[in-house]
Design a protein around this motif. Sequence first.
Motif, PDB file in Angstrom:
ATOM      1  N   UNK A   1      10.819  -4.156  -2.584  1.00  0.00           N
ATOM      2  CA  UNK A   1       9.786  -5.128  -2.207  1.00  0.00           C
ATOM      3  C   UNK A   1       8.510  -4.191  -2.627  1.00  0.00           C
ATOM      4  N   UNK A   2       8.382  -2.889  -2.350  1.00  0.00           N
ATOM      5  CA  UNK A   2       7.414  -1.853  -2.782  1.00  0.00           C
ATOM      6  C   UNK A   2       7.167  -1.684  -4.279  1.00  0.00           C
ATOM      7  N   UNK A   3       8.409  -1.894  -4.853  1.00  0.00           N
ATOM      8  CA  UNK A   3       8.474  -1.808  -6.338  1.00  0.00           C
ATOM      9  C   UNK A   3       7.861  -2.826  -7.004  1.00  0.00           C
ATOM     10  N   UNK A   4       8.267  -4.070  -6.348  1.00  0.00           N
ATOM     11  CA  UNK A   4       7.860  -5.249  -6.872  1.00  0.00           C
ATOM     12  C   UNK A   4       6.445  -5.478  -6.838  1.00  0.00           C
ATOM     13  N   UNK A   5       5.752  -4.809  -5.893  1.00  0.00           N
ATOM     14  CA  UNK A   5       4.285  -5.339  -5.715  1.00  0.00           C
ATOM     15  C   UNK A   5       3.662  -3.824  -6.476  1.00  0.00           C
ATOM     16  N   UNK A   6       4.360  -3.074  -7.157  1.00  0.00           N
ATOM     17  CA  UNK A   6       3.394  -2.116  -8.023  1.00  0.00           C
ATOM     18  C   UNK A   6       3.346  -0.687  -7.564  1.00  0.00           C
ATOM     19  N   UNK A   7       4.029  -0.463  -6.305  1.00  0.00           N
ATOM     20  CA  UNK A   7       3.798   0.883  -5.739  1.00  0.00           C
ATOM     21  C   UNK A   7       4.775   1.962  -6.379  1.00  0.00           C
ATOM     22  N   UNK A   8       4.312   3.017  -6.773  1.00  0.00           N
ATOM     23  CA  UNK A   8       5.006   3.887  -7.464  1.00  0.00           C
ATOM     24  C   UNK A   8       5.766   4.570  -6.385  1.00  0.00           C
TER      25      UNK A   8
ATOM     26  N   UNK B   1       4.865  11.178 -12.540  1.00  0.00           N
ATOM     27  CA  UNK B   1       3.559  10.292 -12.713  1.00  0.00           C
ATOM     28  C   UNK B   1       2.563  10.412 -11.472  1.00  0.00           C
ATOM     29  N   UNK B   2       3.009  10.574 -10.290  1.00  0.00           N
ATOM     30  CA  UNK B   2       2.140  10.798  -9.105  1.00  0.00           C
ATOM     31  C   UNK B   2       1.579  11.956  -9.377  1.00  0.00           C
ATOM     32  N   UNK B   3       1.873  13.247  -9.875  1.00  0.00           N
ATOM     33  CA  UNK B   3       1.183  14.121 -10.275  1.00  0.00           C
ATOM     34  C   UNK B   3       0.284  14.391 -11.409  1.00  0.00           C
TER      35      UNK B   3
END
Length: 482
Positions: A320-327, A375-377
């Motif tokens: 669900x987190x991935x589907x909402x665009x959370x990295x 990507x986060x960094x």
Amino acid sequence: MKDIKYYKAKYIIVWSEGEHKTLENGYLGVEGDTVAEFCRELPEGAPYEDLGNVAIVPGFVNMHTHPCEVYSLKSYREDIGNPNFYEGTLYDYALVMSLGERGAFLQAKLNLAEILKSGCTTALIYGGGYSRTEAEIAGQMGMRAYVGAPVRAGDRYEEQSIWYSPDGHSIVCELDEKEGFDRIDEAEQLIRDIDGTFDGRIRGIWAPTQTMYCTPDMLKEVRRRADKMDKRITIHGAEGALEFETCIRMYGKTPVELMADTGMLGEDVTVAHCLNITGQSEINMAGDKDLKLLGGSRTTVAHCPIAIARGGNTLQSFRKYQEYGVNMTIGTDTFPSDFEQEMRLAAIMGKIVDRTTFAVNAKDIFNAATINGARALGRSDLGRLEKGTKADFVVFELDNIEMSPVRDVVKNIVYSSTRHSVRDVYVDGKCVVKDGKIEGFDEKELARELQEVSEGSWGRTSQHDRFGRNVDELSPLACPKL
Ligand SMILES: [Zn+2]
């Protein structure tokens, strides 16, 4: 003539056309600290090393660690918790085991070794009171790390809990904003001092301790300084139901909303845990407004499934987190800091929560462990192996019970391996773990000393406990003493 050294392996996970791909019987060419190329055929006369029946994969990016304090929870904080605080141990249990400076040093040495040996070439270190020690040890061990000093409205060493319970059922909050701004100054100084040291492997990051351990003005100040210095931010947020409830009482906002309003969401922010959000089953507040805020801002979540699952909880859900665009990324947080076990549990819990094997797969988890962390960094040169990226890679032995037989390397790593399947680790093209060993690292001696320091601390637990309880009263042995 270029000075490229080639490594031959049965499998190499390389980056091609926007995704990880499996190169069979190929070569990885390394020039200095950088990947020069990968190829099937060796250029004529080029020097190479045959690594044998192994798989080379990109170094893992561990997005949440606490090296200086991680083992002070071991053998103590398992299977306990106060039901009045959603089974939490943060408010009325002796919090800091007072292992002191030596204890912090020993834990950092052992934990960073554990992390590195499980193939994490980069770690985000959530600095405690001894963040300089952590940066120093990570640098000396040859790994890459982002380190932050604690920003909290209280003392630097967390000897006094900001949130505590005087009676085991009510909560008192003592936010000292003046202290908090001193911590912000110290955190800025740490970043200035360590950023770019050890050939650029060690970098600084802002690390406010948690949404409820800072005032909103402190969080806004962190955002202001992070922007000014062009540095990233990481924060613990939405990690407990009590935090959610208290945040609503104090500010009329969910922890995610509080973070959104204080600049603690965004592409440059990593939120650790972030499981107690609207729509989660422990929270009686329906809807997806928190997920929309997280995903819409492209915020990163550092998912640390082992620590959370040990408390009987989990993220709802990875898919669900991935589907909402959370990295989505992965961290080890507590113990064991075995990144392979962490990957496996992230996959398994993700499937269990959604009641389907299709909810999350090995590719999702492998991406979370590599490119999503990079990507986060803000690092396109980490988490993948292609021309121009850093030569940070892990060598998995294939001739062992965990990895044999192998048809799909990534599936085996996610579903079968442990850190003991890792043979060698390279950072910046240098071999920092060889045959499972770090040069000059005496595990036995360090473990022996940590045992001594911990025994002393367990003996003093009643002095740190608000109700004077000893360690066996706080945490009864699984099998009582004869
Ligand atoms: Zn943490």
